[in-house]
Scaffold this motif. Structure first.
Motif, short mmCIF file in Angstrom:
data_model
loop_
_atom_site.label_atom_id
_atom_site.label_comp_id
_atom_site.label_asym_id
_atom_site.label_seq_id
_atom_site.Cartn_x
_atom_site.Cartn_y
_atom_site.Cartn_z
N GLY A 136 2.64 1.19 -5.99
CA GLY A 136 2.55 1.58 -4.31
C GLY A 136 3.91 1.87 -3.96
N GLU A 158 -0.03 4.85 6.64
CA GLU A 158 -0.97 4.55 7.57
C GLU A 158 -1.14 3.04 7.47
OE1 GLU A 158 -4.18 7.30 7.52
OE2 GLU A 158 -3.03 9.07 7.91
N ASP A 159 -1.38 2.46 6.25
CA ASP A 159 -1.73 1.11 6.02
C ASP A 159 -0.81 0.09 6.39
OD1 ASP A 159 -4.28 1.68 5.23
OD2 ASP A 159 -3.66 2.04 3.24
N GLU A 178 5.57 5.36 -4.80
CA GLU A 178 4.84 6.34 -3.78
C GLU A 178 5.59 6.21 -2.40
OE1 GLU A 178 0.88 7.42 -3.58
OE2 GLU A 178 0.33 6.27 -5.60
N ARG A 179 5.70 5.02 -1.83
CA ARG A 179 6.38 4.97 -0.78
C ARG A 179 8.02 5.83 -0.95
NH1 ARG A 179 3.58 1.65 2.84
NH2 ARG A 179 5.39 0.89 4.04
N GLU A 198 8.50 9.42 -0.84
CA GLU A 198 8.49 10.09 0.48
C GLU A 198 9.75 9.95 1.35
OE1 GLU A 198 5.71 11.71 1.92
OE2 GLU A 198 4.79 11.21 0.29
N PRO A 242 0.83 -1.25 0.13
CA PRO A 242 -0.02 0.05 0.02
C PRO A 242 0.91 1.19 -0.06
CG PRO A 242 -0.90 -1.57 1.65
CD PRO A 242 0.61 -2.16 1.14
N PRO A 243 0.63 2.13 -0.86
CA PRO A 243 1.18 3.50 -0.78
C PRO A 243 1.06 4.29 0.50
CG PRO A 243 -0.86 3.83 -2.09
CD PRO A 243 -0.64 2.30 -1.65
N SER A 244 0.16 4.01 1.25
CA SER A 244 -0.15 4.75 2.71
C SER A 244 0.83 4.34 3.66
CB SER A 244 -1.40 4.98 2.98
OG SER A 244 -1.77 5.47 4.13
#
Length: 294
Positions: free
Chosen positions: A220, A148-149, A223-224, A227, A144-146
């Protein structure tokens, strides 16, 4: 002319896109390493492409990158992305046994896959907590890219291994597995699905091909990486060089070999396969998508 094994600097990460994601290729037989981008590979990799074709358009480099963004030590985690007809039988067994030996993960009777094999909710906590091993096998998982997940792995260097096999050869082998498992009954069921352009749930499923898996998974991760929290290296290897490529990774990243990675799996199979017409229908329904991946 060889390039240096360029690192993914912070500036480069700011510019990183799925298209520009570095992809590394290895030829263990002549000890060569090369680097290209997903965009270059994606535009080239068609039904007739061989691994040597992809290697020839990549730029030679001395070696794989170690820790692209930091000089601090990061634990190497070799994440082997498995798919049908590319050594997955061998890998499932090797990873399952290795997890029991190194992490005390008990093998469940009747369960033919290692923990987390198709379940991100198990896989990523396992990677985080099981620090005594460097090899994890997975199939059809996402990252997952988030954060938080899945919280950031700020102490890990991920090395993602994706298998290459010529597409038409893979499709023929995958269809044969349907015949081996279920005979004409399985072939007829597959024909019925393909006649309606419905995907198979078995090996001959376009969604399970190596290029398709790599296309989906990378999004995904990019995106990580953008960051600036995680380090990921993507390696595309020829499926028949699995054991030798793992040996190269062992040398580069100073991790033990994966015991059992030299197994033969389903190398010997009985004669016979489904009719050519079923394979033709598969190609008519799905194979055009091979050059539409992003």
């Amino acid at each position: 002319e060889e390039e240096s094994p360029s690192s993914t600097t912070t500036d480069e990460k700011d510019k990183l896109t799925p298209a520009s994601l570095p992809i590394y290729l290895l030829q263990s037989t002549n000890n060569q390493t090369a680097r290209t981008t997903w965009d270059t590979i994606n535009k080239t990799w068609n039904r007739t492409t061989q691994y040597a074709d992809l290697f020839s358009i990549a730029k030679p480099i001395p070696s794989l990158p170690s820790s692209p963004t930091t000089l601090l030590f990061r634990r190497p985690v070799i994440m082997i992305h498995c798919g049908p007809k590319t050594g997955s039988t061998t890998l499932r067994s090797a990873c399952k046994n290795n997890l029991q030996t190194t992490c005390g993960v008990n093998k469940t009777k009747g369960k033919g896959v290692p923990d987390g094999y198709m379940d991100e909710s198990i896989l990523y906590p396992l990677i985080r907590n099981c620090t005594n091993t460097s090899h994890f096998c997975a199939k059809e998982v996402d990252m997952p890219p988030s954060f938080e997940d899945v919280p950031p792995f700020d102490d890990v260097l991920f090395v993602h291994m994706f298998p290459f096999r010529n597409y038409d050869e893979w499709a023929a082998s995958a269809l044969k597995q349907t015949y081996v498992r279920s005979g004409e009954r399985g072939c007829n069921k597959t024909k019925t699905m393909f006649d309606e352009c419905q995907p198979s749930r078995m090996e001959i499923d376009f969604r399970k091909y190596g290029k398709t898996e790599l296309s989906r998974f990378k999004s995904g991760v990019v995106e990580r990486m953008q960051e600036d929290e995680e380090d990921h290296v993507f390696v595309l290897y020829h499926h028949r060089e699995l054991h030798d490529v793992l040996g190269v990774l062992s040398d580069v990243y100073k991790v033990p070999l994966l015991p059992g990675s030299d197994g033969k799996g389903k190398e010997k199979r009985p004669e016979g396969t489904c009719s050519d017409g079923i394979l033709d229908t598969f190609h008519d329904c799905f194979s055009g998508k091979l050059m539409e991946l992003t």
